[in-house]
Scaffold this motif. Structure first.
Motif, PDB file in Angstrom:
ATOM      1  N   MET A 144      -4.259 -13.713  -3.341  1.00 15.48           N
ATOM      2  CA  MET A 144      -4.896 -13.745  -2.658  1.00 15.48           C
ATOM      3  C   MET A 144      -6.064 -14.715  -2.757  1.00 15.48           C
ATOM      4  SD  MET A 144      -6.858 -10.238  -0.466  1.00 15.48           S
ATOM      5  CE  MET A 144      -8.386 -10.080  -1.981  1.00 15.48           C
ATOM      6  N   ILE A 145      -6.375 -15.096  -1.530  1.00 16.94           N
ATOM      7  CA  ILE A 145      -7.617 -17.020  -2.028  1.00 16.94           C
ATOM      8  C   ILE A 145      -7.898 -16.869  -0.768  1.00 16.94           C
ATOM      9  CG2 ILE A 145      -6.179 -18.149  -1.330  1.00 16.94           C
ATOM     10  CD1 ILE A 145      -7.420 -20.331  -2.989  1.00 16.94           C
ATOM     11  N   VAL A 146      -9.321 -16.695   0.041  1.00 17.81           N
ATOM     12  CA  VAL A 146     -10.190 -17.241   1.506  1.00 17.81           C
ATOM     13  C   VAL A 146     -10.740 -18.319   1.393  1.00 17.81           C
ATOM     14  CG1 VAL A 146     -12.332 -16.115   2.008  1.00 17.81           C
ATOM     15  CG2 VAL A 146     -10.967 -14.996   1.218  1.00 17.81           C
ATOM     16  N   ILE A 147     -10.432 -19.254   2.190  1.00 18.86           N
ATOM     17  CA  ILE A 147     -11.031 -20.396   2.453  1.00 18.86           C
ATOM     18  C   ILE A 147     -11.886 -20.576   3.805  1.00 18.86           C
ATOM     19  CG2 ILE A 147      -8.833 -21.660   1.209  1.00 18.86           C
ATOM     20  CD1 ILE A 147      -7.484 -21.962   3.857  1.00 18.86           C
ATOM     21  N   HIS A 174     -10.290 -19.102  13.474  1.00 23.90           N
ATOM     22  CA  HIS A 174     -11.188 -18.338  12.533  1.00 23.90           C
ATOM     23  C   HIS A 174     -11.920 -19.446  11.753  1.00 23.90           C
ATOM     24  CE1 HIS A 174      -9.126 -14.402  14.116  1.00 23.90           C
ATOM     25  NE2 HIS A 174      -8.361 -15.561  14.268  1.00 23.90           N
ATOM     26  N   VAL A 175     -12.875 -19.608  11.300  1.00 23.74           N
ATOM     27  CA  VAL A 175     -13.386 -20.077  10.495  1.00 23.74           C
ATOM     28  C   VAL A 175     -13.911 -19.329   9.425  1.00 23.74           C
ATOM     29  CG1 VAL A 175     -16.131 -20.794   9.530  1.00 23.74           C
ATOM     30  CG2 VAL A 175     -15.943 -20.640  11.534  1.00 23.74           C
ATOM     31  N   LYS A 176     -13.344 -18.547   8.584  1.00 20.45           N
ATOM     32  CA  LYS A 176     -12.947 -18.641   7.175  1.00 20.45           C
ATOM     33  C   LYS A 176     -11.037 -17.437   8.014  1.00 20.45           C
ATOM     34  CE  LYS A 176     -17.045 -18.045   4.870  1.00 20.45           C
ATOM     35  NZ  LYS A 176     -17.977 -18.495   5.663  1.00 20.45           N
ATOM     36  N   LEU A 177     -10.376 -17.910   6.322  1.00 17.37           N
ATOM     37  CA  LEU A 177      -8.939 -17.296   6.742  1.00 17.37           C
ATOM     38  C   LEU A 177      -8.847 -16.235   5.107  1.00 17.37           C
ATOM     39  CD1 LEU A 177      -7.469 -20.363   8.186  1.00 17.37           C
ATOM     40  CD2 LEU A 177      -7.957 -17.934   9.149  1.00 17.37           C
ATOM     41  N   THR A 178      -7.546 -15.845   5.145  1.00 16.18           N
ATOM     42  CA  THR A 178      -7.436 -15.241   3.996  1.00 16.18           C
ATOM     43  C   THR A 178      -5.781 -15.767   3.403  1.00 16.18           C
ATOM     44  OG1 THR A 178      -8.972 -12.761   4.128  1.00 16.18           O
ATOM     45  CG2 THR A 178      -6.949 -13.290   2.802  1.00 16.18           C
ATOM     46  N   ALA A 179      -5.516 -15.875   2.351  1.00 17.18           N
ATOM     47  CA  ALA A 179      -4.190 -16.634   2.312  1.00 17.18           C
ATOM     48  C   ALA A 179      -3.875 -15.485   1.204  1.00 17.18           C
ATOM     49  CB  ALA A 179      -4.465 -17.859   1.937  1.00 17.18           C
ATOM     50  N   MET A 180      -2.802 -14.843   1.654  1.00 17.24           N
ATOM     51  CA  MET A 180      -1.443 -14.226   0.677  1.00 17.24           C
ATOM     52  C   MET A 180      -0.415 -14.938   0.517  1.00 17.24           C
ATOM     53  SD  MET A 180      -2.870 -10.041   1.546  1.00 17.24           S
ATOM     54  CE  MET A 180      -2.607 -10.666   3.665  1.00 17.24           C
ATOM     55  N   VAL A 181      -0.234 -15.164  -0.977  1.00 17.08           N
ATOM     56  CA  VAL A 181       1.109 -16.130  -1.082  1.00 17.08           C
ATOM     57  C   VAL A 181       1.589 -15.509  -2.488  1.00 17.08           C
ATOM     58  CG1 VAL A 181       1.784 -18.070  -3.073  1.00 17.08           C
ATOM     59  CG2 VAL A 181      -0.747 -17.636  -0.681  1.00 17.08           C
ATOM     60  N   GLY A 228     -11.506 -19.275  -5.445  1.00 19.54           N
ATOM     61  CA  GLY A 228     -11.524 -18.040  -6.891  1.00 19.54           C
ATOM     62  C   GLY A 228     -10.303 -17.320  -5.874  1.00 19.54           C
ATOM     63  N   VAL A 229      -9.665 -16.914  -6.834  1.00 21.32           N
ATOM     64  CA  VAL A 229      -8.060 -16.775  -6.486  1.00 21.32           C
ATOM     65  C   VAL A 229      -8.136 -15.085  -7.025  1.00 21.32           C
ATOM     66  CG1 VAL A 229      -5.056 -16.580  -7.083  1.00 21.32           C
ATOM     67  CG2 VAL A 229      -6.891 -18.848  -6.889  1.00 21.32           C
ATOM     68  N   THR A 230      -7.259 -14.380  -6.308  1.00 23.19           N
ATOM     69  CA  THR A 230      -6.688 -12.840  -7.424  1.00 23.19           C
ATOM     70  C   THR A 230      -5.314 -12.152  -7.207  1.00 23.19           C
ATOM     71  OG1 THR A 230      -9.378 -11.874  -5.989  1.00 23.19           O
ATOM     72  CG2 THR A 230      -7.608 -10.227  -6.591  1.00 23.19           C
ATOM     73  N   ARG A 231      -5.683 -11.593  -8.309  1.00 23.93           N
ATOM     74  CA  ARG A 231      -4.108 -11.462  -8.787  1.00 23.93           C
ATOM     75  C   ARG A 231      -3.907 -10.554  -8.194  1.00 23.93           C
ATOM     76  NH1 ARG A 231      -2.808 -16.032 -13.329  1.00 23.93           N
ATOM     77  NH2 ARG A 231      -0.494 -14.922 -13.043  1.00 23.93           N
TER      78      ARG A 231
END
Length: 280
Positions: free
Chosen positions: A240-243, A195-202, A221-224
Motif C-alpha cells: 500500500m502506497i500513497v502518491i 484526485h490530488v492524492k491516490l492510494t495504490a494497493m499492489v 513509504g510502503v506498507t506491506r
C-alpha cells in the motif's frame, strides 16, 4: 531490447509534449488572449505580466519556468522536470508562431473553448508522467515536504489570477476567467484524475523488488500486508502506497517493469494523517 523500449517511450513523451504544447498555445492565442481571459497557473501569470509589460506571453512563460525547472530537477526528479520543461518550450514556440487571431467575438465561447482545449493539453501531458510546468512542479515539491492539501495552493494561485483579471479588465472578465479555470479543471479531471492524492494497493509476489523500486524512484513509504490468492491459494503481499497524481504514471511504469503480473487497485484518497513523505 530494453534500451529500444526506453527509446520508444522517450519518443512518445516528446510527441505528447509537442501535442500538449500545441493545444495550450491554440487555447491562448485563438481563444483566451483575444478575449482578455486568463488561464490557470503560470500561464495565467505570464498573461498578466504580458499585459503589464508588453512582452510576449510565450517568452514570459519560459522565463517563469526556468527557476522552477531548476528547483524541480533537484527536488522532484529529472524525467518529470525535463519533459515538463520540454512541454513549456513547445508551448512557447507555438505561442510565437501561431498568430493571435480570434475565431469568435463571443467571450463565453472563447472562455469555454479556451478552457476545454487548454485542459486537454494540460491533462494529456499529466497522463504521460510530466506537466505543463510551473505550479504543477511546485505542487509536487510541496507534496513531498508537507502533509497539507495541495488544493489550497492551487486555490490561492488561481484566486490571485482571478483578482488580477478583475483589477485589469473589470469584474465581468474576472468571472469569465473563473469559468475558464473551472472548465480547464474539469477537462483535466476527465483525462487524468480529479484526485490530488491516490492510494495504490499492489498485490504481488515480488514485494521486496517493488518496495526497493518505490523507494528509489517514487520516494514514498510502503506498507506491506500479507495476503493469499483466493483462487490459487498462493501466498502474496499487498503493498500500500500513497502518491500524488503526478506520480501515477511513474508508479505504473515501475510496476510494469518489476512485476507485470501484479494486480493494482488505485483508489481515491480524501485525506491523510501522519508523515506523507520519506525524509532525505
Amino acid at each position: 531490447m530494453l534500451k529500444n523500449i526506453d527509446g520508444i517511450e522517450e519518443g512518445k513523451k516528446v510527441i505528447i509534449a509537442f501535442a500538449s504544447g500545441l493545444l495550450l498555445a491554440i487555447s491562448l492565442n485563438i481563444f483566451l488572449i483575444p478575449a482578455n481571459v486568463f488561464a490557470s497557473g503560470f500561464t495565467g501569470v505570464a498573461q498578466i505580466f504580458a499585459e503589464l509589460t508588453g512582452l510576449p506571453t510565450g517568452f514570459l512563460l519560459l522565463l517563469l519556468n526556468i527557476p522552477v525547472a531548476i528547483l524541480g530537477w533537484k527536488k522532484v526528479g529529472k524525467s518529470f522536470t525535463f519533459y515538463s520543461f520540454v512541454n513549456v518550450a513547445f508551448t512557447t514556440f507555438f505561442l510565437t508562431v501561431i498568430p493571435i487571431a480570434p475565431l469568435s467575438e463571443d467571450i463565453i465561447l472563447n472562455s469555454v473553448f479556451g478552457g476545454v482545449i487548454g485542459g486537454a493539453g494540460a491533462g494529456l501531458i499529466l497522463k504521460w508522467g510530466a506537466s505543463s510546468g510551473g505550479v504543477d512542479i511546485l505542487a509536487l515539491i510541496l507534496a513531498r515536504k508537507s502533509d497539507r492539501p495541495l488544493g489550497v495552493y492551487f486555490f490561492i494561485m488561481n484566486a490571485m489570477i482571478v483578482v488580477a483579471a478583475g483589477l485589469m479588465f473589470g469584474m465581468e472578465e474576472a468571472l469569465y476567467t473563473l469559468l475558464t479555470l473551472y472548465v480547464t479543471s474539469r477537462i483535466i479531471d476527465a483525462i487524468h484524475t480529479r484526485h490530488v492524492k491516490l492510494t495504490a494497493m499492489v498485490v504481488t509476489n515480488k514485494a521486496d523488488e517493488l518496495q526497493s523500486a518505490f523507494y528509489r524512484k517514487v520516494t514514498r513509504g510502503v506498507t506491506r500486508i500479507p495476503a493469499k490468492g483466493g483462487y490459487t491459494r498462493e501466498d502474496k503481499e499487498v503493498l500500500m502506497i500513497v502518491i500524488t497524481r503526478y506520480e501515477l504514471y511513474l508508479l505504473q511504469q515501475i510496476i510494469d517493469e518489476v512485476d507485470p503480473q501484479a494486480f493494482t487497485n488505485i483508489v481515491q484518497t480524501t485525506g491523510i494523517y501522519g508523515m506523507f513523505r520519506k525524509d532525505d
